[in-house]
Motif scaffolding. Structure first.
Motif, PDB file in Angstrom:
ATOM      1  N   ALA A   4      32.908  42.454  46.520  1.00  0.00           N
ATOM      2  CA  ALA A   4      32.015  43.235  47.373  1.00  0.00           C
ATOM      3  C   ALA A   4      31.344  44.381  46.629  1.00  0.00           C
ATOM      4  CB  ALA A   4      32.799  43.791  48.566  1.00  0.00           C
ATOM      5  N   HIS A   5      31.903  44.774  45.465  1.00  0.00           N
ATOM      6  CA  HIS A   5      31.357  45.924  44.729  1.00  0.00           C
ATOM      7  C   HIS A   5      30.512  45.495  43.532  1.00  0.00           C
ATOM      8  CE1 HIS A   5      33.539  49.029  46.970  1.00  0.00           C
ATOM      9  NE2 HIS A   5      34.510  48.142  47.060  1.00  0.00           N
ATOM     10  N   CYS A   6      31.106  44.692  42.615  1.00  0.00           N
ATOM     11  CA  CYS A   6      30.380  44.343  41.386  1.00  0.00           C
ATOM     12  C   CYS A   6      29.659  43.004  41.473  1.00  0.00           C
ATOM     13  CB  CYS A   6      31.335  44.352  40.187  1.00  0.00           C
ATOM     14  SG  CYS A   6      32.595  43.055  40.253  1.00  0.00           S
ATOM     15  N   LYS A   7      29.896  42.248  42.574  1.00  0.00           N
ATOM     16  CA  LYS A   7      29.225  40.962  42.825  1.00  0.00           C
ATOM     17  C   LYS A   7      29.595  39.882  41.815  1.00  0.00           C
ATOM     18  CE  LYS A   7      27.173  43.109  46.152  1.00  0.00           C
ATOM     19  NZ  LYS A   7      27.713  42.957  47.528  1.00  0.00           N
ATOM     20  N   GLU A   8      30.670  40.082  41.043  1.00  0.00           N
ATOM     21  CA  GLU A   8      31.130  39.056  40.112  1.00  0.00           C
ATOM     22  C   GLU A   8      32.043  38.075  40.842  1.00  0.00           C
ATOM     23  OE1 GLU A   8      30.339  38.518  37.025  1.00  0.00           O
ATOM     24  OE2 GLU A   8      29.131  40.295  36.609  1.00  0.00           O
ATOM     25  N   LYS A  15      43.205  40.906  45.824  1.00  0.00           N
ATOM     26  CA  LYS A  15      42.867  42.102  46.586  1.00  0.00           C
ATOM     27  C   LYS A  15      42.049  43.068  45.742  1.00  0.00           C
ATOM     28  CE  LYS A  15      44.835  45.922  49.258  1.00  0.00           C
ATOM     29  NZ  LYS A  15      46.066  46.552  49.774  1.00  0.00           N
ATOM     30  N   THR A  16      42.421  43.183  44.429  1.00  0.00           N
ATOM     31  CA  THR A  16      41.730  44.083  43.507  1.00  0.00           C
ATOM     32  C   THR A  16      40.931  43.265  42.506  1.00  0.00           C
ATOM     33  OG1 THR A  16      43.495  45.701  43.716  1.00  0.00           O
ATOM     34  CG2 THR A  16      42.012  45.950  41.852  1.00  0.00           C
ATOM     35  N   THR A  24      38.230  43.772  46.522  1.00  0.00           N
ATOM     36  CA  THR A  24      37.221  42.712  46.551  1.00  0.00           C
ATOM     37  C   THR A  24      36.573  42.547  47.919  1.00  0.00           C
ATOM     38  OG1 THR A  24      38.901  41.054  47.098  1.00  0.00           O
ATOM     39  CG2 THR A  24      38.447  41.459  44.751  1.00  0.00           C
ATOM     40  N   GLY A  25      37.256  42.986  48.983  1.00  0.00           N
ATOM     41  CA  GLY A  25      36.743  42.768  50.333  1.00  0.00           C
ATOM     42  C   GLY A  25      36.992  41.359  50.827  1.00  0.00           C
ATOM     43  N   VAL A  29      42.383  37.826  51.920  1.00  0.00           N
ATOM     44  CA  VAL A  29      43.395  38.867  51.730  1.00  0.00           C
ATOM     45  C   VAL A  29      43.592  39.652  53.018  1.00  0.00           C
ATOM     46  CG1 VAL A  29      43.943  40.992  50.486  1.00  0.00           C
ATOM     47  CG2 VAL A  29      42.952  39.054  49.257  1.00  0.00           C
ATOM     48  N   LEU A  30      42.466  39.981  53.690  1.00  0.00           N
ATOM     49  CA  LEU A  30      42.548  40.728  54.943  1.00  0.00           C
ATOM     50  C   LEU A  30      43.336  39.945  55.987  1.00  0.00           C
ATOM     51  CD1 LEU A  30      41.675  43.203  56.578  1.00  0.00           C
ATOM     52  CD2 LEU A  30      39.597  41.961  57.203  1.00  0.00           C
ATOM     53  N   TYR A  31      43.033  38.635  56.113  1.00  0.00           N
ATOM     54  CA  TYR A  31      43.746  37.796  57.077  1.00  0.00           C
ATOM     55  C   TYR A  31      45.225  37.690  56.708  1.00  0.00           C
ATOM     56  CZ  TYR A  31      45.232  33.641  59.655  1.00  0.00           C
ATOM     57  OH  TYR A  31      45.921  32.773  60.450  1.00  0.00           O
ATOM     58  N   ARG A  32      45.485  37.562  55.387  1.00  0.00           N
ATOM     59  CA  ARG A  32      46.872  37.462  54.938  1.00  0.00           C
ATOM     60  C   ARG A  32      47.648  38.727  55.288  1.00  0.00           C
ATOM     61  NH1 ARG A  32      47.651  36.794  48.642  1.00  0.00           N
ATOM     62  NH2 ARG A  32      46.890  38.939  48.759  1.00  0.00           N
TER      63      ARG A  32
END
Length: 713
Positions: A4-8, A15-16, A24-25, A29-32
């Motif tokens: 979500a930040h660097c678009k890679e 998560k990171t 990463t957004g 991960v959020l659902y987990r």
């Protein structure tokens, strides 16, 4: 998915982001995490229910079996108990599914070890050869030079067939796995290892270490490559395999029209935030130390242990970050210098060890390409600049982390955070050579003399020429704050706890934990001119040390030499609450200053009653002006003490020198009210000063030039 930040591109299970270090957004991960929170709540409820029912069951059991029978005769109780047990089983099943397999499958599927050679090598060296015709490594030869090991060192060599692997089509092993065990002893001198192979024209081969503990491969520098043998260059051994690839396939993998080879390393995220200016331990620069430590951290800490990205992680540790101020990055600066000290990239001996590969720059380019394709790891690059006579004038270390077309993108310690620096491999007109790369031995050399063109490029890899275990050991010292203490002059500080007119009766205390706490009674035990101040004395215990005082990232004064007792003294104005200073220690060598240490001190102050000073000559007078407008010295002051002694001090910049004059004083009345005559005597000389404005000014006129000193409030 994309970060979500660097678009890679990044795994949806991360998560990171390993590239930018931010979250990463990921919805996965959020659902987990949401699922896990629900599971934990359900588990807590089931646990309470189960414990309650178990407690009731035990209670009834103690009464007698009929009561237990009576409890379970109630269908509701049976259903609740069965439901609780089933719920617990379900929780364990879900947790197992979420965690997935605990161990990654090995990248190499190996056969059983087969003994090939056992031999002990004395201090004088030896040549180890496999002469058995039926051996899969017949013709293997290892040259151990004189002095490589300090004592008799046993070698045990075995081979294992590689049944299969999961490294993709680019990896084609052409030897078995060769296990060389010498007790993990790192050699004092470089060793060469010649291994028989079979290559077709148009193929490239390279040696790799296999680490079963990390389940990974690592490239090894080569001395020579022919269609029948490859010669490797290393300081240590483990398990080695040779793999080959078609040169056309290798070029396709790095061609500009295809996705580039990217190890995931990003300058400004994964390199150090400070610039390579050199230090007291590494006066020529610590480029190799920076490259090795940031590569080691990227592999073993960030990627393997999910630690935060390196950039700014060790910035001003324990205090608020100062991203544009590198002087307080002492842990990282010392770490890089200590590792640099283990391997001298600028020595002619080291260059001689590498120069064998200089005849074929295409092989070096292929080594960088293939190593990054197979290992997906950054690679160390050594570069050298020469004068018109062919002599080395500078050596430098940078790190290759990405390839696109014939460009190798590099992280350069002289330019931290820059993502556009690259080494180009020229293929025009069949030249096949590296274009010179512009940089310097260190950043100060670039500022002083301009950038140099580095015309020799060498592949170093990762740990073949450096002891990675030593880097790990030194990193532990980074974490506990002791890195480099055995090599660098290290700052110590004390503070004045109780003032007394008699210097010998003053009470000084150690600054512990980089923090001082002063309460409301502090002013009661200080002289009137030290009200709402603290006197801090700092030393690096080195005669050639100079000190600079900072608040935050702002320079306050310095650099100055210490007093005769080895300490430099600072009177720090205090405000109610939290105060902070920083002290930089540098060592002067041949007129140049080199980084040694940095200390920040936090002063927690609760202000008390202030005692005003009566008018007196006692105190500190700071230089204010000269009548001719010149300012030839720095930090010029005179301290008048109650015991009849004085100290005058000033610092000359070129060359850097601090003069300290100690003597005695007397005072006599002047002609006008509020004016007196001050006599300062040192040795056989006495200087006469006018004391003006009720002890607020000193006026000194030894000739046509008039000096004014103002009393410090």
């Amino acid at each position: 998915m994309k970060c979500a930040h660097c678009k890679e591109e990044v795994s949806a299970w991360k998560k990171t982001c390993p590239k930018c270090g931010k979250e990463t957004g990921s919805q996965v991960v959020l659902y987990r995490e949401k699922t896990w929170n629900v599971i934990k709540k359900v588990a807590r409820f089931i646990k309470k229910a189960f414990l309650y029912l178990l407690d009731r069951a035990i209670f009834y059991a103690k009464k007698s079996w009929p009561h237990i029978k009576k409890f379970f005769s109630v269908k509701k109780n049976v259903y609740i108990t069965a439901g609780a047990l089933a719920g617990l089983i379900l929780i364990f099943v879900i947790l197992g599914l979420l965690r997935g397999p605990s161990v990654e499958p090995p990248i190499l599927d190996l056969g059983d070890p087969v003994a090939e050679l056992e031999q002990s090598v004395p201090f004088t060296g030896a040549v180890l050869s496999v002469d058995e015709l039926t051996s899969p490594i017949y013709g293997f030869e290892m040259v151990v030079p004189f002095g490589a090991y300090d004592e008799l060192t046993p070698f045990d060599i075995t081979t294992q067939t590689i049944e299969s692997h999961n490294l993709g089509d680019a990896f084609t092993p052409i030897t078995p796995l060769i296990n060389i065990d010498n007790g993990h002893t790192f050699s004092n001198e470089p060793l060469t290892l010649t291994i028989p192979i079979e290559l077709e024209e148009g193929e490239f081969a390279m040696g790799f270490y296999f680490n079963p503990e990390t389940n990974s491969l690592e490239g090894i520098p080569m001395k020579n490559l022919t269609t029948t043998e490859i010669t490797l260059f290393t300081y240590h051994f483990s398990s080695i395999v040779i793999s080959k690839i078609s040169i056309d396939d290798l070029l396709t993998l790095t061609n500009v029209t295809n996705p580039y080879v990217d190890t995931g390393f990003v300058p400004g995220v994964d390199d150090w935030q400070f610039t390579n200016y050199g230090s007291f331990l590494a006066q020529g620069g610590h480029c190799a130390g920076q490259v090795l430590t940031m590569s080691w951290y990227y592999h073993t800490q960030k990627m393997a242990n999910d630690e935060p990205a390196l950039y700014n992680r060790f910035d001003n540790v324990g205090f608020e970050a100062t991203e544009s101020f590198m002087e307080d990055d002492h842990l990282g600066y010392r770490f890089a210098s200590v590792i640099q000290n283990l391997l001298d990239f600028t020595s002619e001996d080291f260059y001689d060890y590498l120069s064998f590969a200089g005849d074929d720059e295409q092989l070096i380019y292929f080594a960088f390409s293939y190593a990054m394709v197979i290992t997906e790891k950054p690679q160390l690059m050594a570069i050298y600049s020469h004068d018109e006579f062919g002599d080395i004038v500078s050596g430098h270390a940078i790190m290759a982390y990405k390839m696109q077309g014939y460009d190798i993108y590099v992280a350069d310690p002289n330019y931290p955070g820059q993502t556009n620096r690259k080494v180009h491999f020229d293929t025009s007109l069949g030249v096949y050579e590296f274009e010179p790369y512009s940089s310097g031995a260190n950043a100060q050399a670039i500022l002083d003399d301009g950038a140099l063109l580095y015309d020799d490029i060498f592949y170093i890899g990762e740990s073949a020429l450096i002891d990675y275990e030593a880097i790990g050991e030194e990193y532990n010292k980074v974490l506990d704050g002791t890195i480099g203490d055995e090599y660098f002059p290290t700052l110590e500080a004390i503070f004045l706890s109780e003032y007394d007119q008699n210097v010998d009766d003053q009470v000084w205390m150690d600054v512990t934990g980089d923090e001082i706490t002063l309460g409301t009674t502090h002013n009661d035990v200080m002289a009137c001119y030290l009200q709402n101040k603290v006197v801090i004395a700092v030393t690096a215990n080195h005669l050639d040390a100079v000190y600079t005082l900072y608040q935050g990232d702002q320079l306050i004064e310095g650099p100055y030499y210490a007093s005769e007792d080895g300490y430099i003294y600072y009177e720090v104005e205090l405000v109610n609450g939290e105060n902070e200073i920083g002290v930089l220690a540098e060592i002067v060598v041949d007129g140049d200053r080199y980084y040694a240490d940095f200390m920040r001190i936090k002063i927690n102050y609760t202000a008390g009653v202030t005692t005003e000073c009566a008018a007196t000559i006692v105190g500190r007078y700071n230089f204010y002006s000269r009548s001719d407008g010149q300012n030839l010295v720095q930090n010029h002051y005179i301290i008048i003490r109650e015991d009849g002694t004085f100290t005058e001090s000033y610092t000359i910049n070129d060359p850097l020198y601090t003069s300290v004059i100690d003597g005695t004083w007397t005072i006599a009345p002047g002609q006008n009210a509020g004016e007196n005559i001050l006599y300062l005597t040192f040795g056989s000389q006495t200087d006469t000063y006018e004391v003006l404005d009720n002890y607020q000014w000193l006026r000194y006129a030894p000739s046509d030039v008039i000096f004014l000193f103002q009393k410090e409030s």
